[in-house]
Design a protein around this motif. Structure first.
Motif, PDB file in Angstrom:
ATOM      1  N   SER A  68       0.887  -1.168  -0.385  1.00 44.54           N
ATOM      2  CA  SER A  68       0.000   0.117   0.281  1.00 44.54           C
ATOM      3  C   SER A  68       0.858   1.162  -0.185  1.00 44.54           C
ATOM      4  N   MET A  69       2.038   1.331   0.348  1.00 38.74           N
ATOM      5  CA  MET A  69       3.100   2.330   0.935  1.00 38.74           C
ATOM      6  C   MET A  69       3.371   2.602  -1.229  1.00 38.74           C
ATOM      7  N   VAL A  70       4.448   1.463  -1.240  1.00 39.95           N
ATOM      8  CA  VAL A  70       5.337   1.105  -2.377  1.00 39.95           C
ATOM      9  C   VAL A  70       4.510   0.974  -3.818  1.00 39.95           C
ATOM     10  N   GLY A  71       3.336   0.925  -3.780  1.00 41.41           N
ATOM     11  CA  GLY A  71       2.522   0.579  -4.836  1.00 41.41           C
ATOM     12  C   GLY A  71       2.234   1.969  -5.044  1.00 41.41           C
ATOM     13  N   PRO A  72       1.498   2.821  -4.791  1.00 38.78           N
ATOM     14  CA  PRO A  72       1.481   4.227  -5.481  1.00 38.78           C
ATOM     15  C   PRO A  72       2.519   5.521  -5.417  1.00 38.78           C
ATOM     16  N   VAL A  73       3.504   4.938  -4.718  1.00 33.91           N
ATOM     17  CA  VAL A  73       5.124   5.388  -5.261  1.00 33.91           C
ATOM     18  C   VAL A  73       5.299   5.078  -6.918  1.00 33.91           C
ATOM     19  N   HIS A  74       5.470   3.625  -6.675  1.00 33.69           N
ATOM     20  CA  HIS A  74       6.191   3.453  -8.666  1.00 33.69           C
ATOM     21  C   HIS A  74       5.327   3.954  -9.306  1.00 33.69           C
ATOM     22  N   GLY A  75       3.538   4.135  -8.700  1.00 38.53           N
ATOM     23  CA  GLY A  75       2.146   4.300  -9.716  1.00 38.53           C
ATOM     24  C   GLY A  75       3.066   5.672 -10.090  1.00 38.53           C
ATOM     25  N   ILE A  76       2.904   6.633  -9.392  1.00 40.68           N
ATOM     26  CA  ILE A  76       2.757   8.712  -9.553  1.00 40.68           C
ATOM     27  C   ILE A  76       5.033   7.948 -10.177  1.00 40.68           C
ATOM     28  N   VAL A  77       5.878   7.619 -10.239  1.00 39.58           N
ATOM     29  CA  VAL A  77       7.271   7.811 -10.174  1.00 39.58           C
ATOM     30  C   VAL A  77       7.080   7.263 -12.278  1.00 39.58           C
ATOM     31  N   PHE A  78       6.006   5.912 -12.343  1.00 38.86           N
ATOM     32  CA  PHE A  78       5.982   5.535 -14.155  1.00 38.86           C
ATOM     33  C   PHE A  78       4.878   6.532 -14.454  1.00 38.86           C
ATOM     34  N   LEU A  79       3.906   7.173 -13.411  1.00 37.11           N
ATOM     35  CA  LEU A  79       2.944   8.451 -14.959  1.00 37.11           C
ATOM     36  C   LEU A  79       3.611   9.539 -15.034  1.00 37.11           C
ATOM     37  N   ILE A  80       5.013   9.178 -14.378  1.00 43.67           N
ATOM     38  CA  ILE A  80       5.657  11.279 -14.783  1.00 43.67           C
ATOM     39  C   ILE A  80       6.882  10.570 -15.726  1.00 43.67           C
ATOM     40  N   TYR A  81       7.404   8.910 -15.929  1.00 44.19           N
ATOM     41  CA  TYR A  81       7.845   8.726 -16.307  1.00 44.19           C
ATOM     42  C   TYR A  81       7.501   8.407 -18.017  1.00 44.19           C
ATOM     43  N   CYS A  82       5.978   8.539 -17.937  1.00 40.94           N
ATOM     44  CA  CYS A  82       5.395   8.812 -19.165  1.00 40.94           C
ATOM     45  C   CYS A  82       4.583   9.967 -19.776  1.00 40.94           C
ATOM     46  N   TRP A  83       4.762  10.878 -18.722  1.00 45.14           N
ATOM     47  CA  TRP A  83       4.368  12.050 -19.376  1.00 45.14           C
ATOM     48  C   TRP A  83       5.581  12.654 -20.095  1.00 45.14           C
ATOM     49  N   ASN A  84       6.397  11.990 -18.926  1.00 44.35           N
ATOM     50  CA  ASN A  84       7.666  12.638 -20.104  1.00 44.35           C
ATOM     51  C   ASN A  84       7.916  12.794 -21.266  1.00 44.35           C
TER      52      ASN A  84
END
Length: 110
Positions: free
Chosen positions: A43-59
């Motif tokens: 529950s802690m690591v999942g959202p962190v990874h999700g946010i980083v992945f979304l930022i990566y895809c946005w870039n």
């Protein structure tokens, strides 16, 4: 002056962060959830990874629309990032690409 290097550096940092958070999620958080009943780690690591992945895809989208990356390369980078250790392969590829760009002589100078 070459403007590709700061972009490559930022993308390399995002690749490393995305790959690292994916591995932490898959190799640490998920086993802790299933073997030790510690579902809060996912529950802690999942959202962190999700946010980083979304930022990566946005870039990737931003760079593709700015024509700094071709759409084919952007799709390849996005797909490779979804594979464990794929982000590290991308990271090394971008590092080699950055090195090749910096080794080229600046136009107009001998």
């Amino acid at each position: 002056m070459n403007t590709a290097l700061p972009t490559d550096h930022a993308l390399r940092v995002l690749c490393f962060l995305e790959a690292s958070t994916l591995l932490v999620l898959l190799l640490i958080a998920v086993p802790l959830k299933h073997l030790a009943g510690m579902s809060w780690v996912v529950s802690m690591v999942g959202p962190v990874h999700g946010i980083v992945f979304l930022i990566y895809c946005w870039n990737l989208v931003r760079l593709a629309t700015a024509r700094e990356l071709t759409p084919a390369v952007a799709w390849t980078l996005a797909l490779a990032a979804s594979i464990p250790f794929g982000g590290f392969v991308i990271w090394k590829w971008l590092e080699a690409r950055s090195q090749a760009v910096s080794d080229q002589p600046v136009s107009g100078r001998p």
